[in-house]
Design a protein around this motif. Structure first.
Motif, PDB file in Angstrom:
ATOM      1  N   THR A  69       0.836  -1.189   0.000  1.00 18.24           N
ATOM      2  CA  THR A  69       0.000   0.000   0.000  1.00 18.24           C
ATOM      3  C   THR A  69       0.877   1.248   0.000  1.00 18.24           C
ATOM      4  OG1 THR A  69      -1.741  -1.139   1.257  1.00 18.24           O
ATOM      5  CG2 THR A  69      -1.829   1.270   1.183  1.00 18.24           C
ATOM      6  N   ILE A  70       0.645   2.111  -0.964  1.00 20.05           N
ATOM      7  CA  ILE A  70       1.381   3.373  -1.033  1.00 20.05           C
ATOM      8  C   ILE A  70       0.516   4.479  -0.447  1.00 20.05           C
ATOM      9  CG2 ILE A  70       0.580   3.899  -3.382  1.00 20.05           C
ATOM     10  CD1 ILE A  70       3.363   5.124  -3.908  1.00 20.05           C
ATOM     11  N   SER A  71       1.153   5.404   0.262  1.00 23.88           N
ATOM     12  CA  SER A  71       0.435   6.527   0.849  1.00 23.88           C
ATOM     13  C   SER A  71       1.359   7.737   0.876  1.00 23.88           C
ATOM     14  CB  SER A  71      -0.052   6.196   2.261  1.00 23.88           C
ATOM     15  OG  SER A  71       1.038   5.896   3.104  1.00 23.88           O
ATOM     16  N   ARG A  72       0.787   8.901   1.106  1.00 24.48           N
ATOM     17  CA  ARG A  72       1.602  10.117   1.168  1.00 24.48           C
ATOM     18  C   ARG A  72       1.026  11.077   2.202  1.00 24.48           C
ATOM     19  NH1 ARG A  72       1.917  12.560  -4.541  1.00 24.48           N
ATOM     20  NH2 ARG A  72       2.942  14.318  -3.455  1.00 24.48           N
ATOM     21  N   ASP A  73       1.905  11.934   2.700  1.00 26.53           N
ATOM     22  CA  ASP A  73       1.519  12.989   3.623  1.00 26.53           C
ATOM     23  C   ASP A  73       2.082  14.282   3.064  1.00 26.53           C
ATOM     24  OD1 ASP A  73       1.195  14.811   5.685  1.00 26.53           O
ATOM     25  OD2 ASP A  73       1.706  13.392   7.243  1.00 26.53           O
ATOM     26  N   ASN A  74       1.235  15.068   2.423  1.00 21.34           N
ATOM     27  CA  ASN A  74       1.720  16.280   1.765  1.00 21.34           C
ATOM     28  C   ASN A  74       2.153  17.352   2.771  1.00 21.34           C
ATOM     29  OD1 ASN A  74       1.421  15.221  -0.781  1.00 21.34           O
ATOM     30  ND2 ASN A  74      -0.516  16.257  -1.207  1.00 21.34           N
ATOM     31  N   ALA A  75       1.639  17.295   3.973  1.00 19.48           N
ATOM     32  CA  ALA A  75       2.046  18.261   4.989  1.00 19.48           C
ATOM     33  C   ALA A  75       3.479  18.007   5.455  1.00 19.48           C
ATOM     34  CB  ALA A  75       1.094  18.207   6.171  1.00 19.48           C
ATOM     35  N   ARG A  76       3.917  16.761   5.338  1.00 20.95           N
ATOM     36  CA  ARG A  76       5.258  16.392   5.800  1.00 20.95           C
ATOM     37  C   ARG A  76       6.210  16.046   4.659  1.00 20.95           C
ATOM     38  NH1 ARG A  76       4.426  12.884  11.388  1.00 20.95           N
ATOM     39  NH2 ARG A  76       3.025  14.373  12.392  1.00 20.95           N
ATOM     40  N   ASN A  77       5.736  16.168   3.415  1.00 18.86           N
ATOM     41  CA  ASN A  77       6.586  15.847   2.255  1.00 18.86           C
ATOM     42  C   ASN A  77       7.119  14.421   2.307  1.00 18.86           C
ATOM     43  OD1 ASN A  77       6.230  18.510   1.494  1.00 18.86           O
ATOM     44  ND2 ASN A  77       8.386  18.859   1.010  1.00 18.86           N
ATOM     45  N   THR A  78       6.255  13.496   2.656  1.00 21.62           N
ATOM     46  CA  THR A  78       6.688  12.099   2.740  1.00 21.62           C
ATOM     47  C   THR A  78       5.758  11.181   1.948  1.00 21.62           C
ATOM     48  OG1 THR A  78       5.445  11.724   4.782  1.00 21.62           O
ATOM     49  CG2 THR A  78       7.749  12.387   5.010  1.00 21.62           C
ATOM     50  N   VAL A  79       6.336  10.113   1.451  1.00 18.80           N
ATOM     51  CA  VAL A  79       5.585   9.046   0.800  1.00 18.80           C
ATOM     52  C   VAL A  79       6.057   7.731   1.406  1.00 18.80           C
ATOM     53  CG1 VAL A  79       7.220   8.936  -1.124  1.00 18.80           C
ATOM     54  CG2 VAL A  79       4.906   8.013  -1.391  1.00 18.80           C
ATOM     55  N   SER A  80       5.122   6.816   1.617  1.00 19.64           N
ATOM     56  CA  SER A  80       5.441   5.557   2.287  1.00 19.64           C
ATOM     57  C   SER A  80       4.960   4.374   1.468  1.00 19.64           C
ATOM     58  CB  SER A  80       4.795   5.520   3.668  1.00 19.64           C
ATOM     59  OG  SER A  80       5.275   6.566   4.491  1.00 19.64           O
ATOM     60  N   LEU A  81       5.568   3.236   1.749  1.00 21.20           N
ATOM     61  CA  LEU A  81       5.154   1.981   1.120  1.00 21.20           C
ATOM     62  C   LEU A  81       5.055   0.929   2.209  1.00 21.20           C
ATOM     63  CD1 LEU A  81       4.536   0.659  -1.667  1.00 21.20           C
ATOM     64  CD2 LEU A  81       6.900  -0.183  -1.609  1.00 21.20           C
ATOM     65  N   GLN A  82       3.850   0.527   2.526  1.00 23.46           N
ATOM     66  CA  GLN A  82       3.624  -0.550   3.481  1.00 23.46           C
ATOM     67  C   GLN A  82       3.626  -1.860   2.727  1.00 23.46           C
ATOM     68  OE1 GLN A  82       3.255  -0.471   6.911  1.00 23.46           O
ATOM     69  NE2 GLN A  82       3.277  -2.707   6.762  1.00 23.46           N
ATOM     70  N   MET A  83       4.520  -2.756   3.118  1.00 24.10           N
ATOM     71  CA  MET A  83       4.680  -4.027   2.419  1.00 24.10           C
ATOM     72  C   MET A  83       4.331  -5.168   3.364  1.00 24.10           C
ATOM     73  SD  MET A  83       8.217  -3.245   0.355  1.00 24.10           S
ATOM     74  CE  MET A  83       9.214  -3.225   1.839  1.00 24.10           C
ATOM     75  N   ASN A  84       3.284  -5.895   3.043  1.00 25.33           N
ATOM     76  CA  ASN A  84       2.834  -7.026   3.854  1.00 25.33           C
ATOM     77  C   ASN A  84       2.982  -8.323   3.057  1.00 25.33           C
ATOM     78  OD1 ASN A  84       2.046  -5.193   5.875  1.00 25.33           O
ATOM     79  ND2 ASN A  84      -0.017  -4.997   4.998  1.00 25.33           N
ATOM     80  N   SER A  85       2.929  -9.429   3.774  1.00 25.70           N
ATOM     81  CA  SER A  85       3.020 -10.750   3.140  1.00 25.70           C
ATOM     82  C   SER A  85       4.200 -10.819   2.183  1.00 25.70           C
ATOM     83  CB  SER A  85       1.713 -11.064   2.395  1.00 25.70           C
ATOM     84  OG  SER A  85       0.608 -11.005   3.266  1.00 25.70           O
ATOM     85  N   LEU A  86       5.336 -10.393   2.658  1.00 21.41           N
ATOM     86  CA  LEU A  86       6.513 -10.322   1.800  1.00 21.41           C
ATOM     87  C   LEU A  86       6.972 -11.707   1.363  1.00 21.41           C
ATOM     88  CD1 LEU A  86       8.330  -7.431   3.634  1.00 21.41           C
ATOM     89  CD2 LEU A  86       7.819  -7.477   1.185  1.00 21.41           C
ATOM     90  N   LYS A  87       7.496 -11.742   0.143  1.00 27.39           N
ATOM     91  CA  LYS A  87       7.985 -12.988  -0.457  1.00 27.39           C
ATOM     92  C   LYS A  87       9.468 -12.834  -0.797  1.00 27.39           C
ATOM     93  CE  LYS A  87       3.505 -13.504  -2.795  1.00 27.39           C
ATOM     94  NZ  LYS A  87       2.832 -13.661  -4.112  1.00 27.39           N
ATOM     95  N   PRO A  88      10.185 -13.936  -0.894  1.00 28.59           N
ATOM     96  CA  PRO A  88      11.601 -13.831  -1.281  1.00 28.59           C
ATOM     97  C   PRO A  88      11.797 -13.070  -2.593  1.00 28.59           C
ATOM     98  CG  PRO A  88      11.149 -15.998  -0.406  1.00 28.59           C
ATOM     99  CD  PRO A  88       9.821 -15.314  -0.502  1.00 28.59           C
ATOM    100  N   GLU A  89      10.856 -13.195  -3.501  1.00 30.88           N
ATOM    101  CA  GLU A  89      10.993 -12.488  -4.785  1.00 30.88           C
ATOM    102  C   GLU A  89      10.786 -10.978  -4.673  1.00 30.88           C
ATOM    103  OE1 GLU A  89       9.072 -15.155  -4.101  1.00 30.88           O
ATOM    104  OE2 GLU A  89       7.155 -15.073  -5.209  1.00 30.88           O
ATOM    105  N   ASP A  90      10.421 -10.504  -3.502  1.00 32.31           N
ATOM    106  CA  ASP A  90      10.355  -9.053  -3.273  1.00 32.31           C
ATOM    107  C   ASP A  90      11.722  -8.469  -2.915  1.00 32.31           C
ATOM    108  OD1 ASP A  90       7.233  -9.606  -1.609  1.00 32.31           O
ATOM    109  OD2 ASP A  90       7.514  -8.773  -3.619  1.00 32.31           O
ATOM    110  N   THR A  91      12.708  -9.327  -2.734  1.00 34.66           N
ATOM    111  CA  THR A  91      14.055  -8.873  -2.412  1.00 34.66           C
ATOM    112  C   THR A  91      14.600  -7.987  -3.523  1.00 34.66           C
ATOM    113  OG1 THR A  91      14.548 -10.800  -1.042  1.00 34.66           O
ATOM    114  CG2 THR A  91      16.426  -9.615  -1.985  1.00 34.66           C
ATOM    115  N   ALA A  92      15.024  -6.782  -3.150  1.00 34.96           N
ATOM    116  CA  ALA A  92      15.501  -5.808  -4.143  1.00 34.96           C
ATOM    117  C   ALA A  92      15.942  -4.540  -3.428  1.00 34.96           C
ATOM    118  CB  ALA A  92      14.393  -5.467  -5.138  1.00 34.96           C
TER     119      ALA A  92
END
Length: 125
Positions: A69-92
């Motif tokens: 899930t990607i999200s952003r906070d324009n008041a703080r100039n930040t963007v986040s990526l919540q990563m759940n159920s991670l798999k070995p193929e997500d390694t990068a």
């Protein structure tokens, strides 16, 4: 020139979760689409997710839909990526990115031109 600084990478077991964050410099954060990309060893960099400047439009690569899930906070100039159920193929190495054009979003992740230094995500099996 915008500066993007990622944080939050690390080592996690398969099935676990991580949250990446990206802090952006400048005063025009709220008019640009932001995104996350990743590059695994020996592979080309690939699109992961994008979020429009207002935060009301999001797009994901098929490989991460329903898990990230990607999200952003324009008041703080930040963007986040919540990563759940991670798999070995997500390694990068995961990169934060800003689109080159204001008020523009491409559902396929096109148009990005500013990049962070990257943060390593390793998922063990």
């Amino acid at each position: 020139q915008v500066q993007l600084v990622e944080s939050g990478g690390g080592l996690v077991q398969a099935g676990g979760s991580l949250r990446l964050s990206c802090a952006a410099s400048g005063r025009t954060f709220n008019i640009y689409t932001m995104g996350w990309f990743r590059q695994a060893p020996g592979k080309e960099r690939e699109f992961v997710a994008a979020i429009g400047w207002r935060g009301d439009s999001t797009y994901y690569a098929d490989s991460v839909k329903g898990r990230f899930t990607i999200s952003r906070d324009n008041a703080r100039n930040t963007v986040s990526l919540q990563m759940n159920s991670l798999k070995p193929e997500d390694t990068a190495v995961y990169y934060c990115a800003r689109n080159q054009r204001p008020y523009y979003i491409d559902s396929r992740g096109g148009g990005f031109g500013s990049w962070g230094q990257g943060t390593q995500v390793t998922v063990s099996s």
